[in-house]
Design a protein around this motif. Structure first.
Motif, PDB file in Angstrom:
ATOM      1  N   GLY A 237      26.712  48.060  36.655  1.00 29.28           N
ATOM      2  CA  GLY A 237      27.856  47.144  36.643  1.00 29.28           C
ATOM      3  C   GLY A 237      27.193  45.682  36.972  1.00 29.28           C
ATOM      4  N   ILE A 238      27.534  44.459  36.433  1.00 29.66           N
ATOM      5  CA  ILE A 238      27.227  43.135  36.716  1.00 29.66           C
ATOM      6  C   ILE A 238      28.471  42.128  36.673  1.00 29.66           C
ATOM      7  CG2 ILE A 238      27.149  42.765  33.878  1.00 29.66           C
ATOM      8  CD1 ILE A 238      24.879  40.705  34.736  1.00 29.66           C
ATOM      9  N   GLN A 239      29.006  41.472  37.603  1.00 28.70           N
ATOM     10  CA  GLN A 239      29.864  40.548  37.093  1.00 28.70           C
ATOM     11  C   GLN A 239      29.737  39.457  37.315  1.00 28.70           C
ATOM     12  OE1 GLN A 239      30.870  42.345  41.412  1.00 28.70           O
ATOM     13  NE2 GLN A 239      29.703  41.066  42.967  1.00 28.70           N
ATOM     14  N   PRO A 240      29.975  38.596  37.112  1.00 27.04           N
ATOM     15  CA  PRO A 240      29.492  36.436  36.934  1.00 27.04           C
ATOM     16  C   PRO A 240      30.247  36.056  38.646  1.00 27.04           C
ATOM     17  CG  PRO A 240      31.732  36.953  36.057  1.00 27.04           C
ATOM     18  CD  PRO A 240      31.259  38.410  36.518  1.00 27.04           C
ATOM     19  N   ASN A 241      29.886  35.104  39.285  1.00 25.82           N
ATOM     20  CA  ASN A 241      29.625  34.860  40.260  1.00 25.82           C
ATOM     21  C   ASN A 241      30.901  33.650  39.289  1.00 25.82           C
ATOM     22  OD1 ASN A 241      27.869  35.874  41.296  1.00 25.82           O
ATOM     23  ND2 ASN A 241      26.394  34.563  41.132  1.00 25.82           N
ATOM     24  N   THR A 242      32.254  34.446  39.633  1.00 21.43           N
ATOM     25  CA  THR A 242      33.556  32.638  39.255  1.00 21.43           C
ATOM     26  C   THR A 242      34.422  33.161  40.304  1.00 21.43           C
ATOM     27  OG1 THR A 242      34.513  34.414  37.772  1.00 21.43           O
ATOM     28  CG2 THR A 242      32.521  33.361  36.810  1.00 21.43           C
ATOM     29  N   GLN A 243      34.124  33.481  41.231  1.00 23.84           N
ATOM     30  CA  GLN A 243      35.721  33.944  42.351  1.00 23.84           C
ATOM     31  C   GLN A 243      35.949  32.984  42.786  1.00 23.84           C
ATOM     32  OE1 GLN A 243      32.713  34.741  42.390  1.00 23.84           O
ATOM     33  NE2 GLN A 243      32.358  37.250  42.018  1.00 23.84           N
ATOM     34  N   GLU A 244      35.206  31.377  42.917  1.00 23.54           N
ATOM     35  CA  GLU A 244      36.163  30.425  43.034  1.00 23.54           C
ATOM     36  C   GLU A 244      36.404  29.090  42.136  1.00 23.54           C
ATOM     37  OE1 GLU A 244      33.184  31.182  44.557  1.00 23.54           O
ATOM     38  OE2 GLU A 244      33.628  32.594  45.751  1.00 23.54           O
ATOM     39  N   LEU A 245      36.561  29.846  40.873  1.00 22.68           N
ATOM     40  CA  LEU A 245      36.921  29.104  39.762  1.00 22.68           C
ATOM     41  C   LEU A 245      38.028  30.048  39.310  1.00 22.68           C
ATOM     42  CD1 LEU A 245      33.494  28.490  38.026  1.00 22.68           C
ATOM     43  CD2 LEU A 245      34.370  27.779  39.647  1.00 22.68           C
ATOM     44  N   SER A 246      39.364  30.578  39.926  1.00 28.29           N
ATOM     45  CA  SER A 246      40.272  30.974  39.132  1.00 28.29           C
ATOM     46  C   SER A 246      41.483  29.870  38.568  1.00 28.29           C
ATOM     47  CB  SER A 246      40.473  31.821  39.742  1.00 28.29           C
ATOM     48  OG  SER A 246      41.336  32.041  41.401  1.00 28.29           O
ATOM     49  N   ILE A 250      39.699  29.484  32.910  1.00 23.37           N
ATOM     50  CA  ILE A 250      38.549  29.258  31.988  1.00 23.37           C
ATOM     51  C   ILE A 250      37.726  30.752  31.462  1.00 23.37           C
ATOM     52  CG2 ILE A 250      37.923  26.652  31.850  1.00 23.37           C
ATOM     53  CD1 ILE A 250      35.804  27.010  33.848  1.00 23.37           C
ATOM     54  N   THR A 251      38.373  31.347  32.673  1.00 21.85           N
ATOM     55  CA  THR A 251      37.661  32.819  32.584  1.00 21.85           C
ATOM     56  C   THR A 251      37.987  33.806  31.878  1.00 21.85           C
ATOM     57  OG1 THR A 251      38.472  33.910  34.413  1.00 21.85           O
ATOM     58  CG2 THR A 251      36.099  32.285  34.771  1.00 21.85           C
ATOM     59  N   ASP A 252      37.367  35.045  31.369  1.00 25.31           N
ATOM     60  CA  ASP A 252      38.299  36.333  30.535  1.00 25.31           C
ATOM     61  C   ASP A 252      38.949  37.161  31.960  1.00 25.31           C
ATOM     62  OD1 ASP A 252      36.215  37.551  31.259  1.00 25.31           O
ATOM     63  OD2 ASP A 252      35.242  37.683  29.270  1.00 25.31           O
ATOM     64  N   ALA A 253      39.511  37.987  31.112  1.00 28.75           N
ATOM     65  CA  ALA A 253      39.975  38.732  32.506  1.00 28.75           C
ATOM     66  C   ALA A 253      38.946  39.871  33.937  1.00 28.75           C
ATOM     67  CB  ALA A 253      40.639  40.381  31.236  1.00 28.75           C
ATOM     68  N   ALA A 254      37.806  39.563  33.220  1.00 25.15           N
ATOM     69  CA  ALA A 254      36.342  40.606  34.075  1.00 25.15           C
ATOM     70  C   ALA A 254      35.703  39.360  34.877  1.00 25.15           C
ATOM     71  CB  ALA A 254      35.241  40.816  33.020  1.00 25.15           C
ATOM     72  N   GLY A 255      35.892  38.169  34.426  1.00 25.55           N
ATOM     73  CA  GLY A 255      35.633  36.876  35.068  1.00 25.55           C
ATOM     74  C   GLY A 255      34.093  35.551  34.691  1.00 25.55           C
TER      75      GLY A 255
END
Length: 307
Positions: A237-246, A250-255
């Motif tokens: 798996g890979i995850q975007p660093n967008t936790q603080e941008l919710s 501007i993100t899809d369901a996976a971030g």
């Protein structure tokens, strides 16, 4: 507190290129990063697929990019961004220590590969352990390599590695793959691809030269076994660093941040580049391309504010 024309969050290849283009357009640029500039380049032993270099150390390329990007007056600051607040014509960037304001924002925070968290993974990172076949596959020509995972990325990258490696063994914790059927069909039809099923990978083993294989538990027989290989490619798996941008939505369901071809998000004045974007290929070259576009598009956007 002065207002910047653009605040760029993340100083990897995408963010650095955006800073270069924006500052050359005579914009007042703030470049923020929570660590050292270069991003994932600092975790890359050698780069052999970036134009202009036969081979270059990742940190060295990051250093060159940084000096190029900051030569036109970019202001570089350390800071962990906690939140971006859209106030219309001005964006407020809140970090753990300070608050900055800018007329526009380019998000270049990248992504992270999910780790197995087993012994040997960190120790042999860059010495046989990889998370990117396109980046590192050429280092294992005519050698036996192992791929851990059973989803689309694991199978697709495993098949890609057959162009270079002597053999590719896909190790999966279940008794069947999760990848799309078309990808499974290609893998099963490739004589270079082998499979180990029902495997609970416990550690990555090696010596002073690098990786020699992985130790795993056969979940059916409960035996401890070893699969040999000089390279281990991990795809869990890979995850975007967008936790603080919710809060920006501007993100899809996976971030992942979705943008158009101009790198624009759904919020006017907020752009995104590089590995944090929803896209197929995440490479230094694609991040640099995104950054060049965003740097120019920010200039165009700011012109509309004065029209």
């Amino acid at each position: 507190m002065s207002t910047y024309d653009v605040a760029i969050i993340g100083a990897g290849p995408g963010g650095l290129t955006a800073a270069l283009y924006a500052s050359r357009a005579n914009l007042k640029v703030l470049l923020l990063d929570r660590g050292i500039y270069g991003g994932q380049l600092n975790n890359t032993a050698a780069v052999e697929n970036y134009p202009g270099f036969d081979s270059i150390l990742g940190p060295e390329l990051g250093e060159k990019m940084y000096h190029s990007a900051t030569q036109f007056g970019v202001e570089y600051q350390y800071g962990t961004v906690k939140q971006i607040v859209d106030q219309g014509l001005v964006k407020e960037i809140q970090t753990s220590d300070d608050t900055f304001t800018a007329k526009s924002v380019i998000i270049a925070t990248g992504s992270e590969y999910k780790k197995l968290g087993i012994p040997g993974e960190q120790e042999y990172s860059g010495r046989g352990v990889s998370y990117c076949a396109v980046c590192d596959g050429a280092f294992f020509k005519n050698e036996d390599v192992l791929v851990i995972g059973g989803g689309d990325s694991a199978v697709e990258e495993g098949v890609y590695l057959t162009q270079l490696a002597k053999s590719v063994t896909i190790i999966h914790r279940r008794d069947q793959l999760r990848a799309q059927q078309i990808l499974q069909k290609r893998a099963f039809a490739n004589e270079k691809v082998n499979f180990i099923w029902n495997a609970d990978v416990q550690k990555i083993i090696g010596n002073e030269q690098g990786v020699t294989g992985v130790q795993y538990r056969d979940k059916v027989s409960n035996e401890i076994k070893v699969a040999s290989g000089s390279g281990v490619f991990i795809y869990v798996g890979i995850q975007p660093n967008t936790q603080e941008l919710s809060n920006l939505n501007i993100t899809d369901a996976a971030g992942w941040i979705t943008t158009n071809d101009h790198m624009e998000t759904t919020v006017p004045g907020i752009f995104a580049v590089g590995d944090v974007r929803k896209k197929d290929l995440r490479q230094i070259t694609t991040a640099v391309g995104d950054g060049g576009i965003a740097g120019q598009e920010v200039f165009n956007y700011l012109q509309t504010l004065t029209d």
